[in-house]
Design a protein around this motif. Sequence first.
Motif, PDB file in Angstrom:
ATOM      1  N   ALA A 107       0.849  -1.189   0.000  1.00  0.00           N
ATOM      2  CA  ALA A 107       0.000   0.000   0.000  1.00  0.00           C
ATOM      3  C   ALA A 107       0.888   1.244   0.000  1.00  0.00           C
ATOM      4  O   ALA A 107       1.523   1.534   1.015  1.00  0.00           O
ATOM      5  CB  ALA A 107      -0.899   0.009   1.237  1.00  0.00           C
ATOM      6  N   PRO A 108       0.948   1.985  -1.103  1.00  0.00           N
ATOM      7  CA  PRO A 108       1.718   3.234  -1.094  1.00  0.00           C
ATOM      8  C   PRO A 108       1.080   4.247  -0.166  1.00  0.00           C
ATOM      9  O   PRO A 108      -0.146   4.302  -0.025  1.00  0.00           O
ATOM     10  CB  PRO A 108       1.670   3.693  -2.554  1.00  0.00           C
ATOM     11  CG  PRO A 108       0.469   3.024  -3.134  1.00  0.00           C
ATOM     12  CD  PRO A 108       0.327   1.721  -2.409  1.00  0.00           C
ATOM     13  N   LEU A 109       1.910   5.036   0.500  1.00  0.00           N
ATOM     14  CA  LEU A 109       1.396   5.978   1.490  1.00  0.00           C
ATOM     15  C   LEU A 109       2.193   7.271   1.358  1.00  0.00           C
ATOM     16  O   LEU A 109       3.392   7.294   1.597  1.00  0.00           O
ATOM     17  CB  LEU A 109       1.545   5.394   2.898  1.00  0.00           C
ATOM     18  CG  LEU A 109       0.857   6.122   4.050  1.00  0.00           C
ATOM     19  CD1 LEU A 109      -0.646   6.227   3.807  1.00  0.00           C
ATOM     20  CD2 LEU A 109       1.133   5.400   5.365  1.00  0.00           C
ATOM     21  N   ALA A 110       1.524   8.351   0.995  1.00  0.00           N
ATOM     22  CA  ALA A 110       2.181   9.642   0.815  1.00  0.00           C
ATOM     23  C   ALA A 110       2.504  10.272   2.163  1.00  0.00           C
ATOM     24  O   ALA A 110       1.761  10.117   3.142  1.00  0.00           O
ATOM     25  CB  ALA A 110       1.296  10.575  -0.001  1.00  0.00           C
ATOM     26  N   THR A 111       3.598  11.010   2.202  1.00  0.00           N
ATOM     27  CA  THR A 111       4.055  11.607   3.455  1.00  0.00           C
ATOM     28  C   THR A 111       3.103  12.685   3.968  1.00  0.00           C
ATOM     29  O   THR A 111       2.833  12.762   5.178  1.00  0.00           O
ATOM     30  CB  THR A 111       5.454  12.209   3.268  1.00  0.00           C
ATOM     31  OG1 THR A 111       6.363  11.162   2.888  1.00  0.00           O
ATOM     32  CG2 THR A 111       5.957  12.878   4.530  1.00  0.00           C
ATOM     33  N   GLY A 112       2.563  13.522   3.079  1.00  0.00           N
ATOM     34  CA  GLY A 112       1.719  14.642   3.485  1.00  0.00           C
ATOM     35  C   GLY A 112       0.544  14.241   4.348  1.00  0.00           C
ATOM     36  O   GLY A 112       0.348  14.812   5.442  1.00  0.00           O
ATOM     37  N   PRO A 113      -0.272  13.295   3.916  1.00  0.00           N
ATOM     38  CA  PRO A 113      -1.417  12.894   4.747  1.00  0.00           C
ATOM     39  C   PRO A 113      -1.019  12.311   6.099  1.00  0.00           C
ATOM     40  O   PRO A 113      -1.743  12.477   7.087  1.00  0.00           O
ATOM     41  CB  PRO A 113      -2.128  11.841   3.876  1.00  0.00           C
ATOM     42  CG  PRO A 113      -1.734  12.181   2.475  1.00  0.00           C
ATOM     43  CD  PRO A 113      -0.325  12.677   2.569  1.00  0.00           C
ATOM     44  N   VAL A 114       0.135  11.628   6.154  1.00  0.00           N
ATOM     45  CA  VAL A 114       0.583  11.053   7.425  1.00  0.00           C
ATOM     46  C   VAL A 114       0.929  12.162   8.410  1.00  0.00           C
ATOM     47  O   VAL A 114       0.526  12.130   9.579  1.00  0.00           O
ATOM     48  CB  VAL A 114       1.778  10.110   7.202  1.00  0.00           C
ATOM     49  CG1 VAL A 114       2.312   9.599   8.542  1.00  0.00           C
ATOM     50  CG2 VAL A 114       1.365   8.933   6.321  1.00  0.00           C
ATOM     51  N   PHE A 115       1.661  13.187   7.933  1.00  0.00           N
ATOM     52  CA  PHE A 115       1.960  14.326   8.795  1.00  0.00           C
ATOM     53  C   PHE A 115       0.674  15.054   9.201  1.00  0.00           C
ATOM     54  O   PHE A 115       0.528  15.487  10.348  1.00  0.00           O
ATOM     55  CB  PHE A 115       2.905  15.298   8.086  1.00  0.00           C
ATOM     56  CG  PHE A 115       4.351  15.112   8.449  1.00  0.00           C
ATOM     57  CD1 PHE A 115       4.864  15.686   9.598  1.00  0.00           C
ATOM     58  CD2 PHE A 115       5.188  14.357   7.657  1.00  0.00           C
ATOM     59  CE1 PHE A 115       6.202  15.522   9.947  1.00  0.00           C
ATOM     60  CE2 PHE A 115       6.514  14.185   7.987  1.00  0.00           C
ATOM     61  CZ  PHE A 115       7.026  14.767   9.136  1.00  0.00           C
ATOM     62  N   ALA A 116      -0.263  15.186   8.266  1.00  0.00           N
ATOM     63  CA  ALA A 116      -1.515  15.885   8.561  1.00  0.00           C
ATOM     64  C   ALA A 116      -2.318  15.156   9.636  1.00  0.00           C
ATOM     65  O   ALA A 116      -3.049  15.790  10.418  1.00  0.00           O
ATOM     66  CB  ALA A 116      -2.346  16.037   7.293  1.00  0.00           C
ATOM     67  N   ALA A 117      -2.213  13.834   9.689  1.00  0.00           N
ATOM     68  CA  ALA A 117      -2.957  13.047  10.670  1.00  0.00           C
ATOM     69  C   ALA A 117      -2.229  12.905  12.007  1.00  0.00           C
ATOM     70  O   ALA A 117      -2.810  12.411  12.977  1.00  0.00           O
ATOM     71  CB  ALA A 117      -3.250  11.656  10.102  1.00  0.00           C
ATOM     72  N   TRP A 118      -0.960  13.327  12.059  1.00  0.00           N
ATOM     73  CA  TRP A 118      -0.205  13.280  13.319  1.00  0.00           C
ATOM     74  C   TRP A 118      -0.854  14.200  14.347  1.00  0.00           C
ATOM     75  O   TRP A 118      -1.358  15.273  14.013  1.00  0.00           O
ATOM     76  CB  TRP A 118       1.236  13.706  13.040  1.00  0.00           C
ATOM     77  CG  TRP A 118       2.102  13.889  14.246  1.00  0.00           C
ATOM     78  CD1 TRP A 118       2.364  12.982  15.222  1.00  0.00           C
ATOM     79  CD2 TRP A 118       2.815  15.083  14.610  1.00  0.00           C
ATOM     80  NE1 TRP A 118       3.202  13.514  16.171  1.00  0.00           N
ATOM     81  CE2 TRP A 118       3.505  14.807  15.816  1.00  0.00           C
ATOM     82  CE3 TRP A 118       2.955  16.337  14.033  1.00  0.00           C
ATOM     83  CZ2 TRP A 118       4.299  15.749  16.455  1.00  0.00           C
ATOM     84  CZ3 TRP A 118       3.754  17.277  14.662  1.00  0.00           C
ATOM     85  CH2 TRP A 118       4.423  16.986  15.859  1.00  0.00           C
TER      86      TRP A 118
END
Length: 282
Positions: free
Chosen positions: A179-190
Amino acid sequence: MTGEAAAETGWAKINLALHVRRRRADGYHDIETIFAFADFGDGLSVRAADDVTLTIRGPFGEGLPADESNLVMRAARALAGAHGVRVGAALTLDKRLPVASGIGGGSADAAAALRLLNRYWEIDADDVALCAIAATLGADVPACVDSHTQRGDGVGEELRTLEGDDVRGKAVLLVNPGAPLATGPVFAAWDGIDRGALAFGPPLAAALAGRNDLQTSAVSLCPAIGTVLNVLAAQPGALLVRMSGSGATCFALFDTDADAEAAQSAIAAAHPGWWAAAGRLR
């Protein structure tokens, strides 16, 4: 004048720990991380050409742009521009690492291009000069130039060698659930909570005492990461289990190659759709 056809490896990058700290005025966050590198990765080769070109192949090459937006091309153009190179290079990237997976594939490939073309074009720039160019390409690229264990601060570009490298040669297993996962959404959900500094000292001890602050948010966006972490933690001999970068690739360190290879075989049998690769830390 150019050298003979040559090749380099974009070594897989692993964040043994990743602490996210204060938000900066430029919108980025200060981080504290321990970079380590596996002894496998993407392959990059070069041969003579009139212009700089890029061809991409390999199991994860489909759909990747080979134009000027690719970090390999940007690295090549930046190096040529900095040193007045007027000859070409036909580059071929064998994409063996999953894309958007937290193990620095694009950054590692850019660093490999800098090392490779530095030799091929007979520029003979040192690592300091290459890292200066690398810093213009992305936060992880300078660490990937040397591709050995280092601590990264700032946005990851402030590098220092750690005393007592107790992880070099450790067996490692990387697993990605596909599952590819972009960095932006991960930081946004932190959740934005600063949970404190990453310790100094030998990297394994510092990593064991540390954490990956993006792991919880990544799992919330991609629950399969949680499954991978649980499966890795259940493998005999696993010393440290964590997600790398912003995911979705996770890793486990082992004392022995046999334990890592046994874990890889067991996971491949139970989860044939997952990507897994075993080796050692460089």
